[in-house]
Enzyme design. Structure first.
Site, PDB file in Angstrom:
ATOM      1  N   PHE A 247      13.078  -8.019   0.102  1.00 48.41           N
ATOM      2  CA  PHE A 247      12.825  -7.956  -1.305  1.00 48.41           C
ATOM      3  C   PHE A 247      12.307  -6.559  -1.683  1.00 48.41           C
ATOM      4  O   PHE A 247      11.711  -5.882  -0.640  1.00 48.41           O
ATOM      5  CB  PHE A 247      11.692  -9.024  -2.081  1.00 48.41           C
TER       6      PHE A 247
ATOM      7  N   GLN B 167       3.080 -15.326  -5.388  1.00 50.84           N
ATOM      8  CA  GLN B 167       3.816 -15.150  -6.545  1.00 50.84           C
ATOM      9  C   GLN B 167       4.409 -16.770  -6.898  1.00 50.84           C
ATOM     10  O   GLN B 167       4.340 -17.671  -6.015  1.00 50.84           O
ATOM     11  CB  GLN B 167       5.191 -14.289  -6.338  1.00 50.84           C
TER      12      GLN B 167
ATOM     13  N   ARG C  40     -14.895   1.811  -5.718  1.00 51.46           N
ATOM     14  CA  ARG C  40     -16.281   1.586  -5.995  1.00 51.46           C
ATOM     15  C   ARG C  40     -16.826   0.603  -4.992  1.00 51.46           C
ATOM     16  O   ARG C  40     -16.451  -0.368  -4.987  1.00 51.46           O
ATOM     17  CB  ARG C  40     -16.246   1.167  -7.343  1.00 51.46           C
TER      18      ARG C  40
ATOM     19  N   TYR D 205     -21.357   4.305 -10.847  1.00 50.88           N
ATOM     20  CA  TYR D 205     -19.863   4.777 -10.618  1.00 50.88           C
ATOM     21  C   TYR D 205     -19.663   5.814  -9.723  1.00 50.88           C
ATOM     22  O   TYR D 205     -19.168   6.816  -9.938  1.00 50.88           O
ATOM     23  CB  TYR D 205     -19.800   5.160 -12.256  1.00 50.88           C
TER      24      TYR D 205
END
Length: 391
Positions: free
Chosen positions: A85, A182, A214, A221
């Site tokens: 794929f 999936q 993070r 932050y």
């Protein structure tokens, strides 16, 4: 379209319902505040024999993240099978690397180790075997190639939850592996993926990168590295925990049915089922694959349409990656389509005349397996007759 009574997919029961309610009522639907993703990662790592697992948004992101953790970037090369794929190559190309397609084994449809070895050069940063349809690639040969060349493996295990090679699970080979959840995969939450790691350091770097760089407890932050948002949500993880609870039972059923279907298909004139390496001692069978070498291209496509109309969940196989426009957009090797096709004759032929049946076929009763084979035989005979008339 006929209905021959094959099992439906996806499958679910009260386990999924209970998991969704559990995720809902915990009051935190984000992985950083809830407990479902953390629990799924522990359970999936244990299932696959890996030290660590990181749940992510989908299998494509899993591959991209795995390559990024290995340092793959601009100007590097990643060896990939030509028959896979497109995510296998695009994961490398989106990082600025060049995807180098190599041929596959004509029996198992997995990467050819000798072809991979020929493709390794000074810019090669990773080799990506794809465990096609749950058939694990030659991990003995690939492990030797990796050790001799110093190039790490990234296993594309999108089809291989629960697979074993000489008694070893995908997570037990000491290399990174990427999985997909999936909608059509062996366990699913509609979308989703995971990466397994053999060491804590790689896992921690992947965690940072999958969460925009993070740290877990960050409130200021302080993004430590580049990354993106590949975090899985709590609802998907709850569903995947339920799916994981039945994946082995389903694999056992497919293992019992697959030899019967392969034998029946092999008896049909012109049909060649996918082979199996005897070292693959457990194949979960994401697909039941076969070739019809006398019927290629549009004739193969018409055969698939006919099978679908008769109630068999059939599909054309993946197109060789170099025969897609997407492959050439960025990160393509310095070669033409014809040159790559000449280097990859097995992949090229397979992509033209291959057919796959959805794995729910192999969850059916034995009498239904016989019925599927009868339908394939009739459809192939009709297609062959039409081809003869056209001549």
């Amino acid at each position: 379209m006929s209905d021959i009574g094959l099992p439906e997919w996806p499958q679910y029961d009260e386990r999924e319902r209970a998991g969704l309610i559990r995720a809902l009522e915990q009051g935190q639907w984000w992985r950083m505040g809830g407990g479902e993703v953390d629990a799924f990662e522990r359970e999936f790592a244990e299932h696959e024999g890996a030290r660590h697992a990181l749940a992510v948004t989908n299998g494509t992101h899993a591959l991209e993240l795995a390559l990024q953790v290995l340092g793959v970037g601009e100007g590097d090369e990643v060896v990939v099978p030509a028959f896979t794929f497109i995510s296998s190559s695009q994961a490398a190309q989106r990082l600025g690397a060049v995807a180098v397609p190599v041929d596959v084994d004509p029996e198992t449809y997995c990467i050819d180790v000798a072809a991979a070895e020929r493709a390794v050069g000074p810019r090669t940063r990773a080799i990506m075997p794809v465990h096609m349809a749950g058939q694990i690639a030659d991990m003995d040969g690939l492990a030797k190639l990796s050790a001799d060349s110093g190039v790490p493996l990234v296993q594309d295990a999108a089809h291989a939850q629960g697979a074993r090679w000489n008694g070893r699970r995908v997570g037990e080979f000491g290399s990174v592996a990427a999985y997909s959840f999936q909608n059509g995969k062996l366990m699913t939450a509609g979308e989703g993926g995971a990466v397994t790691f053999p060491d804590r350091e790689s896992y921690e770097e992947a965690f940072l990168r999958h969460s925009c760089g993070r740290p877990r407890e960050d409130r200021g932050y302080r993004h430590r590295t580049s990354g993106s948002n590949f975090r899985l949500n709590e609802f998907s993880a709850a569903v995947l925990r339920a799916q994981l609870s039945r994946v082995d039972e389903q694999a056992d059923t497919r293992e019992r049915r697959a030899p019967l279907l392969a034998r029946l298909l092999a008896e049909i004139p012109g049909v060649v089922p996918q082979g199996r390496d005897p070292r693959a001692d457990r194949v979960p069978h994401y697909m039941a694959m076969f070739r019809v070498p006398g019927l290629a291209g549009e004739r193969r496509d018409a055969l698939v349409d006919d099978l679908v109309s008769r109630g068999v969940p059939a599909f054309v196989v993946f197109r060789a990656i170099y025969r897609t426009d997407a492959f050439w957009e960025t990160g393509a090797p310095d070669a033409t389509v014809d040159e790559l096709a000449a280097r990859c004759p097995n992949a090229d032929a397979l992509s033209a005349d291959g057919v796959w049946l959805h794995h729910r076929t192999l969850l059916a009763a034995e009498e239904q397996i016989h019925r599927v084979a009868e339908i394939v035989a009739a459809a192939v005979a009709d297609a062959t007759a039409r081809q003869g008339t056209a001549k």
